[in-house]
Design a protein around this motif. Structure first.
Motif, short mmCIF file in Angstrom:
data_model
loop_
_atom_site.label_atom_id
_atom_site.label_comp_id
_atom_site.label_asym_id
_atom_site.label_seq_id
_atom_site.Cartn_x
_atom_site.Cartn_y
_atom_site.Cartn_z
N THR A 1 10.54 -36.48 10.24
CA THR A 1 10.27 -37.16 11.32
C THR A 1 8.60 -37.78 10.88
O THR A 1 8.09 -37.12 10.47
CB THR A 1 10.27 -36.72 12.69
N ALA A 2 8.51 -38.82 11.51
CA ALA A 2 7.33 -39.47 11.29
C ALA A 2 6.00 -38.50 12.09
O ALA A 2 6.17 -37.92 13.07
CB ALA A 2 7.20 -40.88 11.92
N TYR A 3 4.94 -38.53 11.27
CA TYR A 3 3.74 -37.47 11.81
C TYR A 3 3.08 -38.30 12.90
O TYR A 3 2.56 -39.47 12.90
CB TYR A 3 2.86 -37.15 10.87
N ASP A 4 2.69 -37.49 13.97
CA ASP A 4 1.99 -37.98 15.15
C ASP A 4 0.67 -37.37 15.13
O ASP A 4 0.61 -36.00 15.28
CB ASP A 4 2.76 -37.72 16.46
N SER A 5 -0.45 -38.02 14.69
CA SER A 5 -1.68 -37.47 14.74
C SER A 5 -2.31 -36.77 15.88
O SER A 5 -3.24 -35.93 15.91
CB SER A 5 -2.78 -38.34 13.86
N ASP A 6 -1.94 -37.56 17.10
CA ASP A 6 -2.47 -37.37 18.24
C ASP A 6 -1.81 -35.70 18.78
O ASP A 6 -2.52 -34.79 19.25
CB ASP A 6 -2.22 -38.09 19.29
N ALA A 7 -0.48 -35.65 18.65
CA ALA A 7 0.39 -34.69 19.10
C ALA A 7 0.38 -33.57 17.88
O ALA A 7 0.82 -32.50 18.33
CB ALA A 7 1.45 -35.10 19.61
#
Length: 402
Positions: free
Chosen positions: A233-239
Protein backbone atom coordinates in the motif's frame (compact mmCIF):
# COMPACT_ATOMS: atom_id res chain seq x y z
CA UNK A 1 99.61 -78.30 33.68
CA UNK A 2 101.67 -77.15 30.77
CA UNK A 3 101.01 -73.60 29.52
CA UNK A 4 102.34 -72.69 26.14
CA UNK A 5 103.92 -69.36 25.28
CA UNK A 6 101.12 -68.54 22.85
CA UNK A 7 98.54 -69.06 25.59
CA UNK A 8 100.42 -66.69 27.86
CA UNK A 9 100.51 -64.09 25.09
CA UNK A 10 96.80 -64.46 24.31
CA UNK A 11 95.78 -64.19 27.96
CA UNK A 12 98.01 -61.16 28.48
CA UNK A 13 96.54 -59.37 25.45
CA UNK A 14 93.02 -60.25 26.60
CA UNK A 15 93.70 -58.73 30.01
CA UNK A 16 95.11 -55.61 28.42
CA UNK A 17 92.11 -55.30 26.10
CA UNK A 18 89.56 -55.73 28.92
CA UNK A 19 91.25 -53.30 31.25
CA UNK A 20 91.60 -50.77 28.41
CA UNK A 21 87.90 -51.17 27.61
CA UNK A 22 86.97 -50.59 31.26
CA UNK A 23 89.21 -47.55 31.38
CA UNK A 24 87.77 -46.09 28.15
CA UNK A 25 84.24 -46.72 29.38
CA UNK A 26 84.97 -44.85 32.61
CA UNK A 27 86.58 -42.03 30.60
CA UNK A 28 83.52 -41.79 28.38
CA UNK A 29 81.20 -41.60 31.41
CA UNK A 30 83.33 -38.82 32.86
CA UNK A 31 83.15 -36.91 29.57
CA UNK A 32 79.33 -37.23 29.26
CA UNK A 33 78.59 -37.36 33.01
CA UNK A 34 76.17 -40.16 32.17
CA UNK A 35 76.33 -43.75 33.27
CA UNK A 36 74.29 -44.95 30.28
CA UNK A 37 75.82 -44.01 26.95
CA UNK A 38 74.82 -47.09 25.00
CA UNK A 39 72.16 -49.80 25.45
CA UNK A 40 74.91 -52.24 26.42
CA UNK A 41 75.77 -50.10 29.46
CA UNK A 42 72.42 -50.89 31.08
CA UNK A 43 69.74 -52.45 28.83
CA UNK A 44 66.94 -52.13 31.38
CA UNK A 45 67.88 -48.58 32.29
CA UNK A 46 68.13 -47.57 28.62
CA UNK A 47 64.61 -48.96 28.06
CA UNK A 48 63.28 -46.77 30.87
CA UNK A 49 65.08 -43.74 29.45
CA UNK A 50 63.59 -44.30 25.98
CA UNK A 51 60.09 -44.59 27.44
CA UNK A 52 60.54 -41.47 29.55
CA UNK A 53 61.85 -39.47 26.58
CA UNK A 54 58.88 -40.57 24.46
CA UNK A 55 56.53 -39.50 27.25
CA UNK A 56 58.30 -36.14 27.46
CA UNK A 57 57.94 -35.60 23.70
CA UNK A 58 54.21 -36.24 24.01
CA UNK A 59 54.00 -33.73 26.84
CA UNK A 60 55.96 -31.22 24.77
CA UNK A 61 53.43 -31.59 21.94
CA UNK A 62 50.53 -30.97 24.34
CA UNK A 63 52.35 -28.00 25.85
CA UNK A 64 52.92 -26.46 22.42
CA UNK A 65 49.21 -26.87 21.67
CA UNK A 66 48.28 -25.30 25.00
CA UNK A 67 50.63 -22.41 24.27
CA UNK A 68 49.05 -21.88 20.84
CA UNK A 69 45.57 -22.04 22.37
CA UNK A 70 46.55 -19.52 25.03
CA UNK A 71 47.90 -17.12 22.40
CA UNK A 72 44.85 -17.33 20.13
CA UNK A 73 42.35 -17.09 22.95
CA UNK A 74 44.29 -14.28 24.61
CA UNK A 75 44.19 -12.27 21.38
CA UNK A 76 40.45 -12.90 21.00
CA UNK A 77 39.85 -11.97 24.63
CA UNK A 78 41.63 -8.65 24.15
CA UNK A 79 39.70 -7.87 20.96
CA UNK A 80 36.36 -8.65 22.57
CA UNK A 81 37.30 -6.32 25.40
CA UNK A 82 37.73 -3.55 22.80
CA UNK A 83 34.43 -4.56 21.21
CA UNK A 84 32.71 -4.19 24.58
CA UNK A 85 33.96 -0.60 24.90
CA UNK A 86 32.71 0.19 21.38
CA UNK A 87 29.30 -1.25 22.16
CA UNK A 88 29.00 0.83 25.34
CA UNK A 89 29.43 3.95 23.18
CA UNK A 90 27.04 2.57 20.54
CA UNK A 91 24.37 1.88 23.17
CA UNK A 92 24.70 5.43 24.47
CA UNK A 93 24.21 6.68 20.91
CA UNK A 94 21.05 4.61 20.47
CA UNK A 95 19.69 5.80 23.81
CA UNK A 96 20.19 9.37 22.65
CA UNK A 97 18.51 8.67 19.34
CA UNK A 98 15.49 7.21 21.12
CA UNK A 99 14.79 10.22 23.37
CA UNK A 100 12.77 12.11 20.76
CA UNK A 101 14.60 15.35 21.52
CA UNK A 102 16.70 15.55 18.37
CA UNK A 103 15.88 16.77 14.88
CA UNK A 104 15.92 14.48 11.85
CA UNK A 105 19.27 15.96 10.81
CA UNK A 106 20.77 15.28 14.23
CA UNK A 107 19.47 11.73 14.22
CA UNK A 108 20.95 11.23 10.76
CA UNK A 109 24.31 12.39 12.16
CA UNK A 110 23.88 9.83 14.97
CA UNK A 111 23.18 7.20 12.32
CA UNK A 112 26.52 8.03 10.67
CA UNK A 113 28.19 7.63 14.07
CA UNK A 114 26.54 4.22 14.42
CA UNK A 115 27.89 3.24 11.00
CA UNK A 116 31.34 4.12 12.34
CA UNK A 117 30.77 1.88 15.39
CA UNK A 118 29.61 -0.91 13.09
CA UNK A 119 32.74 -0.50 10.95
CA UNK A 120 34.88 -0.79 14.10
CA UNK A 121 33.02 -3.92 15.18
CA UNK A 122 33.51 -5.38 11.69
CA UNK A 123 37.25 -4.75 11.93
CA UNK A 124 37.35 -6.64 15.23
CA UNK A 125 35.22 -9.51 13.90
CA UNK A 126 37.61 -9.84 10.93
CA UNK A 127 40.78 -9.73 13.05
CA UNK A 128 43.64 -12.09 12.23
CA UNK A 129 46.52 -13.59 14.16
CA UNK A 130 49.20 -14.40 11.63
CA UNK A 131 47.29 -15.70 8.61
CA UNK A 132 44.36 -17.06 10.61
CA UNK A 133 41.09 -15.26 11.27
CA UNK A 134 40.13 -15.50 14.93
CA UNK A 135 36.34 -15.58 14.53
CA UNK A 136 35.94 -17.79 11.42
CA UNK A 137 35.70 -21.14 13.18
CA UNK A 138 37.39 -23.86 11.12
CA UNK A 139 37.46 -21.64 7.99
CA UNK A 140 40.47 -19.69 9.26
CA UNK A 141 41.60 -18.61 5.78
CA UNK A 142 38.40 -16.67 5.04
CA UNK A 143 37.34 -13.28 6.42
CA UNK A 144 34.27 -14.08 8.51
CA UNK A 145 32.21 -10.99 7.64
CA UNK A 146 31.43 -8.80 4.66
CA UNK A 147 28.91 -6.10 3.98
CA UNK A 148 25.90 -6.98 1.85
CA UNK A 149 22.65 -5.06 1.27
CA UNK A 150 19.89 -5.77 3.77
CA UNK A 151 16.59 -4.23 4.76
CA UNK A 152 14.81 -2.71 7.72
CA UNK A 153 11.05 -2.56 7.23
CA UNK A 154 9.80 0.67 8.80
CA UNK A 155 6.23 0.76 7.48
CA UNK A 156 3.19 -1.53 7.65
CA UNK A 157 4.16 -3.57 4.59
CA UNK A 158 5.90 -5.39 3.05
CA UNK A 159 7.56 -7.72 5.57
CA UNK A 160 11.18 -8.94 5.49
CA UNK A 161 10.07 -12.25 4.02
CA UNK A 162 8.66 -10.43 0.98
CA UNK A 163 12.17 -9.54 -0.24
CA UNK A 164 13.74 -12.20 -2.45
CA UNK A 165 17.27 -10.84 -2.90
CA UNK A 166 19.53 -7.79 -3.01
CA UNK A 167 22.34 -6.94 -5.42
CA UNK A 168 24.99 -4.22 -5.41
CA UNK A 169 26.87 -2.17 -2.83
CA UNK A 170 25.74 0.60 -0.53
CA UNK A 171 27.44 3.73 0.68
CA UNK A 172 24.53 5.29 2.56
CA UNK A 173 21.14 3.78 3.42
CA UNK A 174 18.42 4.14 0.78
CA UNK A 175 14.89 5.15 1.86
CA UNK A 176 12.11 3.57 -0.22
CA UNK A 177 8.39 4.35 -0.13
CA UNK A 178 5.58 2.89 -2.23
CA UNK A 179 3.47 5.61 -3.86
CA UNK A 180 0.65 3.39 -5.14
CA UNK A 181 -1.25 0.32 -3.97
CA UNK A 182 -1.00 -2.96 -5.78
CA UNK A 183 0.32 -6.50 -5.92
CA UNK A 184 3.91 -7.17 -6.97
CA UNK A 185 4.04 -9.16 -10.20
CA UNK A 186 0.41 -8.37 -11.03
CA UNK A 187 -0.04 -4.59 -10.98
CA UNK A 188 2.12 -1.64 -11.96
CA UNK A 189 3.38 -0.50 -8.53
CA UNK A 190 5.02 2.92 -8.22
CA UNK A 191 7.68 3.80 -5.68
CA UNK A 192 10.05 6.63 -4.80
CA UNK A 193 13.43 6.42 -3.22
CA UNK A 194 16.04 8.75 -1.75
CA UNK A 195 19.80 8.24 -1.92
CA UNK A 196 20.62 11.27 0.26
CA UNK A 197 18.64 10.75 3.44
CA UNK A 198 15.38 12.24 2.20
CA UNK A 199 16.67 15.53 0.74
CA UNK A 200 15.77 14.55 -2.83
CA UNK A 201 13.64 11.76 -4.26
CA UNK A 202 13.65 9.67 -7.41
CA UNK A 203 10.82 7.49 -8.72
CA UNK A 204 10.39 4.11 -10.36
CA UNK A 205 7.76 1.52 -11.28
CA UNK A 206 7.63 -2.25 -11.02
CA UNK A 207 5.38 -3.14 -13.93
CA UNK A 208 3.70 -6.38 -12.98
CA UNK A 209 1.63 -6.30 -16.18
CA UNK A 210 4.75 -6.64 -18.36
CA UNK A 211 5.82 -9.99 -19.81
CA UNK A 212 7.64 -11.28 -17.87
CA UNK A 213 6.42 -9.29 -14.84
CA UNK A 214 8.89 -6.76 -13.43
CA UNK A 215 9.51 -7.47 -9.75
CA UNK A 216 12.80 -5.63 -9.37
CA UNK A 217 13.35 -2.18 -7.86
CA UNK A 218 16.36 -0.29 -9.17
CA UNK A 219 17.71 1.96 -6.41
CA UNK A 220 20.91 3.54 -7.70
CA UNK A 221 23.76 1.10 -7.15
CA UNK A 222 21.45 -1.43 -5.52
CA UNK A 223 18.60 -3.51 -6.93
CA UNK A 224 15.94 -5.26 -4.86
CA UNK A 225 14.04 -8.31 -6.06
CA UNK A 226 10.62 -8.77 -4.45
CA UNK A 227 8.42 -11.84 -4.28
CA UNK A 228 5.50 -11.96 -6.69
CA UNK A 229 2.13 -11.79 -5.00
CA UNK A 230 3.23 -9.35 -2.28
CA UNK A 231 0.48 -6.82 -1.60
CA UNK A 232 1.70 -3.30 -0.82
CA UNK A 233 0.00 0.00 0.00
CA UNK A 234 1.10 3.57 -0.63
CA UNK A 235 2.99 5.15 2.25
CA UNK A 236 1.21 7.94 4.18
CA UNK A 237 3.90 10.13 5.75
CA UNK A 238 1.42 11.93 8.02
CA UNK A 239 -0.18 8.79 9.44
CA UNK A 240 3.09 6.87 9.05
CA UNK A 241 1.25 3.92 7.53
CA UNK A 242 1.76 1.94 4.32
CA UNK A 243 4.84 0.65 2.60
CA UNK A 244 8.20 2.08 3.62
CA UNK A 245 11.56 0.42 4.16
CA UNK A 246 15.27 1.27 4.31
CA UNK A 247 17.88 -0.63 2.34
CA UNK A 248 21.03 -0.55 4.50
CA UNK A 249 24.08 -2.71 5.00
CA UNK A 250 23.96 -6.08 6.72
CA UNK A 251 26.91 -8.21 7.75
CA UNK A 252 27.02 -11.67 6.23
CA UNK A 253 28.90 -14.39 8.11
CA UNK A 254 31.14 -16.44 5.79
CA UNK A 255 32.97 -18.51 8.40
CA UNK A 256 32.42 -22.10 9.55
CA UNK A 257 29.81 -23.25 12.03
CA UNK A 258 32.31 -25.11 14.21
CA UNK A 259 35.41 -23.91 16.01
CA UNK A 260 38.87 -25.52 15.79
CA UNK A 261 39.62 -27.95 18.62
CA UNK A 262 43.07 -29.25 19.52
CA UNK A 263 44.40 -31.63 22.18
CA UNK A 264 46.06 -29.91 25.10
CA UNK A 265 46.31 -33.12 27.11
CA UNK A 266 45.61 -36.81 26.60
CA UNK A 267 41.97 -36.39 27.61
CA UNK A 268 41.27 -32.71 26.91
CA UNK A 269 40.22 -30.98 23.68
CA UNK A 270 40.00 -27.20 23.65
CA UNK A 271 38.35 -24.86 21.14
CA UNK A 272 41.06 -22.36 20.25
CA UNK A 273 39.00 -19.93 18.17
CA UNK A 274 35.37 -18.91 17.91
CA UNK A 275 32.39 -19.05 15.57
CA UNK A 276 31.72 -15.41 14.75
CA UNK A 277 27.98 -15.79 14.28
CA UNK A 278 27.70 -17.04 17.89
CA UNK A 279 29.19 -13.75 19.06
CA UNK A 280 28.15 -11.08 16.57
CA UNK A 281 25.22 -12.62 14.71
CA UNK A 282 24.77 -11.30 11.15
CA UNK A 283 23.17 -12.93 8.10
CA UNK A 284 23.32 -16.63 7.29
CA UNK A 285 24.67 -16.98 3.71
CA UNK A 286 22.85 -20.30 3.23
CA UNK A 287 19.40 -18.85 3.85
CA UNK A 288 19.97 -15.14 3.26
CA UNK A 289 18.14 -14.58 6.55
CA UNK A 290 19.52 -13.07 9.76
CA UNK A 291 20.59 -15.52 12.46
CA UNK A 292 18.09 -15.84 15.32
CA UNK A 293 18.10 -13.17 18.01
CA UNK A 294 20.02 -12.00 19.89
CA UNK A 295 21.76 -10.77 16.74
CA UNK A 296 24.09 -7.87 17.52
CA UNK A 297 25.06 -6.89 13.97
CA UNK A 298 21.49 -7.02 12.66
CA UNK A 299 20.22 -4.95 15.60
CA UNK A 300 22.89 -2.33 14.88
CA UNK A 301 21.82 -2.25 11.22
CA UNK A 302 18.17 -1.72 12.21
CA UNK A 303 19.19 1.05 14.58
CA UNK A 304 21.17 2.75 11.79
CA UNK A 305 18.11 2.58 9.50
CA UNK A 306 15.70 4.06 12.05
CA UNK A 307 18.08 6.90 12.90
CA UNK A 308 18.62 7.54 9.19
CA UNK A 309 14.92 8.34 8.71
CA UNK A 310 14.58 10.12 12.08
CA UNK A 311 12.26 7.52 13.59
CA UNK A 312 12.94 7.75 17.33
CA UNK A 313 10.22 5.21 18.17
CA UNK A 314 11.80 2.70 15.82
CA UNK A 315 15.21 3.49 17.29
CA UNK A 316 13.81 2.82 20.76
CA UNK A 317 12.71 -0.67 19.65
CA UNK A 318 16.35 -1.55 18.91
CA UNK A 319 17.54 -0.64 22.41
CA UNK A 320 16.46 -3.99 23.82
CA UNK A 321 17.71 -6.08 20.89
CA UNK A 322 21.11 -4.34 20.92
CA UNK A 323 21.31 -4.87 24.67
CA UNK A 324 20.46 -8.56 24.24
CA UNK A 325 23.14 -8.89 21.52
CA UNK A 326 25.65 -7.08 23.70
CA UNK A 327 24.93 -9.38 26.66
CA UNK A 328 25.37 -12.42 24.41
CA UNK A 329 28.72 -11.04 23.29
CA UNK A 330 29.75 -10.62 26.95
CA UNK A 331 28.79 -14.24 27.67
CA UNK A 332 30.92 -15.40 24.73
CA UNK A 333 33.75 -13.16 25.97
CA UNK A 334 33.57 -14.90 29.35
CA UNK A 335 33.65 -18.24 27.56
CA UNK A 336 36.78 -17.21 25.66
CA UNK A 337 38.38 -16.05 28.92
CA UNK A 338 37.55 -19.35 30.61
CA UNK A 339 39.15 -21.32 27.74
CA UNK A 340 42.22 -19.10 27.88
CA UNK A 341 42.54 -19.76 31.61
CA UNK A 342 42.15 -23.51 31.03
CA UNK A 343 44.93 -23.43 28.42
CA UNK A 344 47.25 -21.55 30.78
CA UNK A 345 46.45 -23.86 33.70
CA UNK A 346 47.00 -26.98 31.58
CA UNK A 347 50.29 -25.62 30.25
CA UNK A 348 51.49 -25.02 33.81
CA UNK A 349 50.47 -28.55 34.84
CA UNK A 350 52.35 -29.99 31.86
CA UNK A 351 55.42 -28.01 32.90
CA UNK A 352 55.36 -29.76 36.27
CA UNK A 353 54.91 -33.16 34.60
CA UNK A 354 57.84 -32.51 32.27
CA UNK A 355 60.00 -31.51 35.22
CA UNK A 356 59.16 -34.83 36.92
CA UNK A 357 59.93 -36.72 33.71
CA UNK A 358 63.26 -34.91 33.36
CA UNK A 359 64.10 -35.77 36.95
CA UNK A 360 63.30 -39.44 36.35
CA UNK A 361 65.50 -39.48 33.24
CA UNK A 362 68.30 -37.88 35.19
CA UNK A 363 67.99 -40.44 37.97
CA UNK A 364 68.16 -43.23 35.41
CA UNK A 365 71.07 -42.13 33.26
CA UNK A 366 73.09 -39.46 35.07
CA UNK A 367 76.32 -40.56 36.75
CA UNK A 368 77.41 -39.99 40.34
CA UNK A 369 80.42 -37.68 39.95
CA UNK A 370 82.19 -38.89 43.09
CA UNK A 371 81.71 -42.56 42.29
CA UNK A 372 82.69 -41.92 38.70
CA UNK A 373 85.97 -40.26 39.75
CA UNK A 374 86.82 -43.26 41.91
CA UNK A 375 85.89 -45.66 39.12
CA UNK A 376 88.09 -43.76 36.67
CA UNK A 377 91.04 -43.88 39.04
CA UNK A 378 90.50 -47.57 39.66
CA UNK A 379 90.23 -48.54 36.00
CA UNK A 380 93.23 -46.37 35.15
CA UNK A 381 95.29 -48.08 37.88
CA UNK A 382 94.19 -51.54 36.77
CA UNK A 383 94.95 -50.79 33.15
CA UNK A 384 98.46 -49.50 33.95
CA UNK A 385 99.14 -52.51 36.20
CA UNK A 386 97.94 -55.00 33.58
CA UNK A 387 99.90 -53.20 30.91
CA UNK A 388 103.08 -53.34 32.99
CA UNK A 389 102.75 -57.00 33.98
CA UNK A 390 101.80 -58.07 30.48
CA UNK A 391 104.80 -56.26 29.07
CA UNK A 392 107.11 -58.17 31.38
CA UNK A 393 105.51 -61.50 30.55
CA UNK A 394 105.63 -60.88 26.80
CA UNK A 395 109.29 -59.88 26.98
CA UNK A 396 110.30 -63.17 28.69
CA UNK A 397 111.81 -65.99 26.64
CA UNK A 398 113.17 -69.47 27.28
CA UNK A 399 116.53 -67.90 27.91
CA UNK A 400 115.22 -66.24 31.11
CA UNK A 401 114.84 -69.72 32.64
CA UNK A 402 118.31 -70.99 31.82
Amino acid sequence: MRVSTSQIYDQSMGNVSKSLSDYMNATNQVATQKKINAPSDDPAGMGNVVNLRSYDQTLESYQNNAGLAGSLLGAADGLLGEASEIMISAKEQVEQGATGTYTDEQQQAMSINMIGYQDSMLAIANSEMGDDYLFSGQATDAAPYEYIPGVTVTGDSPTKSDFASFEGELDDPVIVEFTSDGTIGTDAVDYSYSLDGGSTWLSGTMDGTAVPPDTTMELGDVSVEMNSGTAVTAYDSDAKTGGQFVVRNSLQYNGADEAISINISESTDLEVNSVGSDIFGGVDPDTGEPYPEPNLFESMSDSIAYMWIGDEEGTATTLETIDDGYNRMLIETSNVGAREEKADFTSQSITYSRERAASAISDEEDADSTALTLELSKTQYVYQAVLSSSSEVINMSIMDYL
